[in-house]
Design a protein around this motif. Sequence first.
Motif, PDB file in Angstrom:
ATOM      1  N   ARG A 149       0.829  -1.207   0.000  1.00 54.67           N
ATOM      2  CA  ARG A 149       0.000   0.000   0.000  1.00 54.67           C
ATOM      3  C   ARG A 149       0.863   1.256   0.000  1.00 54.67           C
ATOM      4  NH1 ARG A 149      -2.340  -3.921  -0.676  1.00 54.67           N
ATOM      5  NH2 ARG A 149      -4.068  -4.840   0.495  1.00 54.67           N
ATOM      6  N   GLY A 150       2.175   1.102  -0.200  1.00 50.09           N
ATOM      7  CA  GLY A 150       3.060   2.261  -0.190  1.00 50.09           C
ATOM      8  C   GLY A 150       3.303   2.829   1.183  1.00 50.09           C
ATOM      9  N   LEU A 151       3.154   1.994   2.218  1.00 46.08           N
ATOM     10  CA  LEU A 151       3.297   2.441   3.601  1.00 46.08           C
ATOM     11  C   LEU A 151       4.364   1.610   4.304  1.00 46.08           C
ATOM     12  CD1 LEU A 151      -0.509   2.740   4.429  1.00 46.08           C
ATOM     13  CD2 LEU A 151       1.081   4.651   4.093  1.00 46.08           C
ATOM     14  N   VAL A 152       4.489   1.819   5.601  1.00 39.71           N
ATOM     15  CA  VAL A 152       5.386   1.028   6.454  1.00 39.71           C
ATOM     16  C   VAL A 152       4.567   0.480   7.613  1.00 39.71           C
ATOM     17  CG1 VAL A 152       7.472   2.323   5.856  1.00 39.71           C
ATOM     18  CG2 VAL A 152       6.038   3.081   7.784  1.00 39.71           C
ATOM     19  N   PRO A 153       5.047  -0.552   8.292  1.00 40.09           N
ATOM     20  CA  PRO A 153       4.313  -1.083   9.445  1.00 40.09           C
ATOM     21  C   PRO A 153       4.120   0.001  10.513  1.00 40.09           C
ATOM     22  CG  PRO A 153       6.051  -2.584   8.797  1.00 40.09           C
ATOM     23  CD  PRO A 153       6.267  -1.319   8.024  1.00 40.09           C
ATOM     24  N   GLU A 154       2.974  -0.036  11.179  1.00 44.26           N
ATOM     25  CA  GLU A 154       2.627   0.968  12.184  1.00 44.26           C
ATOM     26  C   GLU A 154       2.317   0.280  13.510  1.00 44.26           C
ATOM     27  OE1 GLU A 154       0.256  -1.182  11.688  1.00 44.26           O
ATOM     28  OE2 GLU A 154      -1.299   0.213  12.356  1.00 44.26           O
ATOM     29  N   ALA A 155       1.690   1.009  14.411  1.00 43.30           N
ATOM     30  CA  ALA A 155       1.257   0.479  15.711  1.00 43.30           C
ATOM     31  C   ALA A 155       2.420  -0.068  16.535  1.00 43.30           C
ATOM     32  CB  ALA A 155       0.165  -0.582  15.530  1.00 43.30           C
ATOM     33  N   GLY A 156       3.589   0.561  16.385  1.00 40.44           N
ATOM     34  CA  GLY A 156       4.740   0.101  17.154  1.00 40.44           C
ATOM     35  C   GLY A 156       5.250  -1.259  16.729  1.00 40.44           C
ATOM     36  N   SER A 157       4.774  -1.758  15.579  1.00 44.12           N
ATOM     37  CA  SER A 157       5.084  -3.136  15.204  1.00 44.12           C
ATOM     38  C   SER A 157       6.543  -3.343  14.824  1.00 44.12           C
ATOM     39  CB  SER A 157       4.180  -3.600  14.060  1.00 44.12           C
ATOM     40  OG  SER A 157       4.293  -2.743  12.938  1.00 44.12           O
ATOM     41  N   THR A 158       7.260  -2.265  14.442  1.00 42.86           N
ATOM     42  CA  THR A 158       8.681  -2.440  14.159  1.00 42.86           C
ATOM     43  C   THR A 158       9.464  -2.737  15.438  1.00 42.86           C
ATOM     44  OG1 THR A 158       8.958  -0.028  14.229  1.00 42.86           O
ATOM     45  CG2 THR A 158       8.686  -1.054  12.063  1.00 42.86           C
ATOM     46  N   TRP A 159       8.882  -2.461  16.592  1.00 41.98           N
ATOM     47  CA  TRP A 159       9.475  -2.863  17.878  1.00 41.98           C
ATOM     48  C   TRP A 159       8.968  -4.243  18.279  1.00 41.98           C
ATOM     49  CZ3 TRP A 159       8.293  -4.368  22.818  1.00 41.98           C
ATOM     50  CH2 TRP A 159       9.290  -4.221  23.789  1.00 41.98           C
ATOM     51  N   PHE A 160       7.652  -4.438  18.218  1.00 42.78           N
ATOM     52  CA  PHE A 160       7.054  -5.681  18.711  1.00 42.78           C
ATOM     53  C   PHE A 160       7.398  -6.897  17.844  1.00 42.78           C
ATOM     54  CE2 PHE A 160       4.025  -2.675  20.729  1.00 42.78           C
ATOM     55  CZ  PHE A 160       4.060  -3.162  22.020  1.00 42.78           C
ATOM     56  N   LEU A 161       7.195  -6.774  16.527  1.00 43.21           N
ATOM     57  CA  LEU A 161       7.237  -7.959  15.664  1.00 43.21           C
ATOM     58  C   LEU A 161       8.593  -8.678  15.688  1.00 43.21           C
ATOM     59  CD1 LEU A 161       5.613  -9.733  13.726  1.00 43.21           C
ATOM     60  CD2 LEU A 161       6.355  -8.240  11.850  1.00 43.21           C
ATOM     61  N   PRO A 162       9.729  -7.990  15.520  1.00 44.70           N
ATOM     62  CA  PRO A 162      11.000  -8.732  15.555  1.00 44.70           C
ATOM     63  C   PRO A 162      11.281  -9.377  16.904  1.00 44.70           C
ATOM     64  CG  PRO A 162      11.309  -6.532  14.633  1.00 44.70           C
ATOM     65  CD  PRO A 162       9.942  -6.576  15.231  1.00 44.70           C
ATOM     66  N   ARG A 163      10.789  -8.778  17.977  1.00 45.79           N
ATOM     67  CA  ARG A 163      10.998  -9.369  19.300  1.00 45.79           C
ATOM     68  C   ARG A 163      10.161 -10.626  19.494  1.00 45.79           C
ATOM     69  NH1 ARG A 163      12.506  -4.217  19.680  1.00 45.79           N
ATOM     70  NH2 ARG A 163      14.025  -3.619  21.282  1.00 45.79           N
ATOM     71  N   LEU A 164       9.022 -10.680  18.826  1.00 47.66           N
ATOM     72  CA  LEU A 164       8.147 -11.843  18.972  1.00 47.66           C
ATOM     73  C   LEU A 164       8.545 -12.991  18.050  1.00 47.66           C
ATOM     74  CD1 LEU A 164       4.649 -10.099  19.189  1.00 47.66           C
ATOM     75  CD2 LEU A 164       5.987 -11.025  21.072  1.00 47.66           C
ATOM     76  N   VAL A 165       8.945 -12.669  16.816  1.00 48.61           N
ATOM     77  CA  VAL A 165       9.158 -13.735  15.828  1.00 48.61           C
ATOM     78  C   VAL A 165      10.573 -13.764  15.263  1.00 48.61           C
ATOM     79  CG1 VAL A 165       6.716 -13.605  15.201  1.00 48.61           C
ATOM     80  CG2 VAL A 165       8.398 -12.397  13.802  1.00 48.61           C
ATOM     81  N   GLY A 166      11.422 -12.801  15.633  1.00 54.92           N
ATOM     82  CA  GLY A 166      12.766 -12.726  15.073  1.00 54.92           C
ATOM     83  C   GLY A 166      12.812 -11.839  13.838  1.00 54.92           C
ATOM     84  N   ILE A 167      13.979 -11.256  13.584  1.00 49.48           N
ATOM     85  CA  ILE A 167      14.091 -10.275  12.500  1.00 49.48           C
ATOM     86  C   ILE A 167      13.914 -10.913  11.124  1.00 49.48           C
ATOM     87  CG2 ILE A 167      16.620 -10.465  12.396  1.00 49.48           C
ATOM     88  CD1 ILE A 167      14.494  -7.272  11.876  1.00 49.48           C
ATOM     89  N   SER A 168      14.398 -12.141  10.937  1.00 53.14           N
ATOM     90  CA  SER A 168      14.293 -12.765   9.615  1.00 53.14           C
ATOM     91  C   SER A 168      12.846 -13.041   9.242  1.00 53.14           C
ATOM     92  CB  SER A 168      15.106 -14.063   9.581  1.00 53.14           C
ATOM     93  OG  SER A 168      15.006 -14.690   8.315  1.00 53.14           O
ATOM     94  N   GLN A 169      12.086 -13.620  10.177  1.00 51.39           N
ATOM     95  CA  GLN A 169      10.677 -13.896   9.897  1.00 51.39           C
ATOM     96  C   GLN A 169       9.901 -12.592   9.738  1.00 51.39           C
ATOM     97  OE1 GLN A 169       8.515 -17.219   9.725  1.00 51.39           O
ATOM     98  NE2 GLN A 169       8.085 -15.436   8.465  1.00 51.39           N
ATOM     99  N   ALA A 170      10.211 -11.610  10.591  1.00 45.37           N
ATOM    100  CA  ALA A 170       9.527 -10.320  10.489  1.00 45.37           C
ATOM    101  C   ALA A 170       9.764  -9.692   9.113  1.00 45.37           C
ATOM    102  CB  ALA A 170      10.005  -9.384  11.594  1.00 45.37           C
ATOM    103  N   MET A 171      11.001  -9.705   8.641  1.00 45.99           N
ATOM    104  CA  MET A 171      11.306  -9.095   7.350  1.00 45.99           C
ATOM    105  C   MET A 171      10.662  -9.854   6.186  1.00 45.99           C
ATOM    106  SD  MET A 171      12.678  -6.238   6.898  1.00 45.99           S
ATOM    107  CE  MET A 171      13.064  -6.468   5.167  1.00 45.99           C
ATOM    108  N   GLU A 172      10.577 -11.173   6.299  1.00 39.07           N
ATOM    109  CA  GLU A 172       9.907 -11.916   5.224  1.00 39.07           C
ATOM    110  C   GLU A 172       8.454 -11.481   5.099  1.00 39.07           C
ATOM    111  OE1 GLU A 172       8.366 -16.391   4.095  1.00 39.07           O
ATOM    112  OE2 GLU A 172      10.125 -16.214   5.385  1.00 39.07           O
ATOM    113  N   TRP A 173       7.757 -11.433   6.231  1.00 34.45           N
ATOM    114  CA  TRP A 173       6.342 -11.061   6.185  1.00 34.45           C
ATOM    115  C   TRP A 173       6.144  -9.603   5.788  1.00 34.45           C
ATOM    116  CZ3 TRP A 173       5.074 -13.778  11.480  1.00 34.45           C
ATOM    117  CH2 TRP A 173       4.878 -15.145  11.252  1.00 34.45           C
ATOM    118  N   VAL A 174       6.995  -8.716   6.299  1.00 33.00           N
ATOM    119  CA  VAL A 174       6.829  -7.286   6.030  1.00 33.00           C
ATOM    120  C   VAL A 174       7.249  -6.932   4.610  1.00 33.00           C
ATOM    121  CG1 VAL A 174       7.706  -4.989   6.643  1.00 33.00           C
ATOM    122  CG2 VAL A 174       6.976  -6.567   8.447  1.00 33.00           C
ATOM    123  N   SER A 175       8.359  -7.476   4.138  1.00 31.00           N
ATOM    124  CA  SER A 175       8.865  -7.073   2.815  1.00 31.00           C
ATOM    125  C   SER A 175       8.032  -7.653   1.675  1.00 31.00           C
ATOM    126  CB  SER A 175      10.332  -7.471   2.658  1.00 31.00           C
ATOM    127  OG  SER A 175      10.497  -8.871   2.757  1.00 31.00           O
TER     128      SER A 175
END
Length: 291
Positions: A149-175
């Motif tokens: 959608r031409g946006l970036v993750p919001e709701a503090g998720s760039t802090w929460f998501l990598p801590r919950l699932v790890g940076i590699s999994q977070a980047m796969e889902w986000v990118s």
Amino acid sequence: MEYQQITYQVDERIATITLNRPDRLNAFTDRMRRELIDAFDRTDADDDVRVVLLTGAGRGFCAGADLSEGADTFNYETGSRKDIPDIDTIDGVPRDGGGTCALRFAASKKPVIAAVNGAAVGVGSTMLLPTDIRIAATSARFGFVFARRGLVPEAGSTWFLPRLVGISQAMEWVSTGRIFDAAEAKQGGLVSRVVEDAELLSTARGIAQEIVENTSAISVAASRQMLWSMLGADSPMEAHKLDSRAIYDLGKSPDAAEGVASFLEKRPARFPGKVSTDYPSFIPPWPGSPE
């Protein structure tokens, strides 16, 4: 506040908060955001509430932001967002609405169980991250679709998501921004259980009832905030310092005396502590905690 886009019900010391725009797959609006924050203020203030259960009405949990404005949906200068009442700013720009909601969830003094049915996309996924226990129905679908959608993750998720699932999994889902199913969410660590749709709420309530029937409200409230706040600590020594203070202070409490006595006497515990009056002041508050 009179609720129009959520419902709120307390039963057996469990507060069930249901996103309630089923005709729009519970698409997120500023009105829903304000109602959710108000509901969490209520659960914190009510000693009769021990657990919060968050779910969605109808076929989905939350299909993301309401996109009815089309291309101007996320434009604070030309869309209706410019008219949001009493909007806060941070560093000179309007605060992300999903973030104010997520931080309020994070600040909760009651444990939060999310029961995810159907679509949980965009803010429907990111608002789940500060909940404590996430259970998905087999029908659940997730997506951090912001890059599409031409946006970036919001709701503090760039802090929460990598801590919950790890940076590699977070980047796969986000990118990729792709939609993925409940089985992948469990494999990636986003949810802890996947159950049949018909069993979703009963499973979530079963966990909530176990908390209600067997634990100290003060212990659970303090433990919740300690666990989350230590995710950002520099070393385990910070946790050790906080643990030591908590064991020292709570060890003198009526709840600790009751917990030991009930165990030795082989009977159910009757913990007297109340979050509204006995919550330990030394536990560091989360950003977003109500004044």
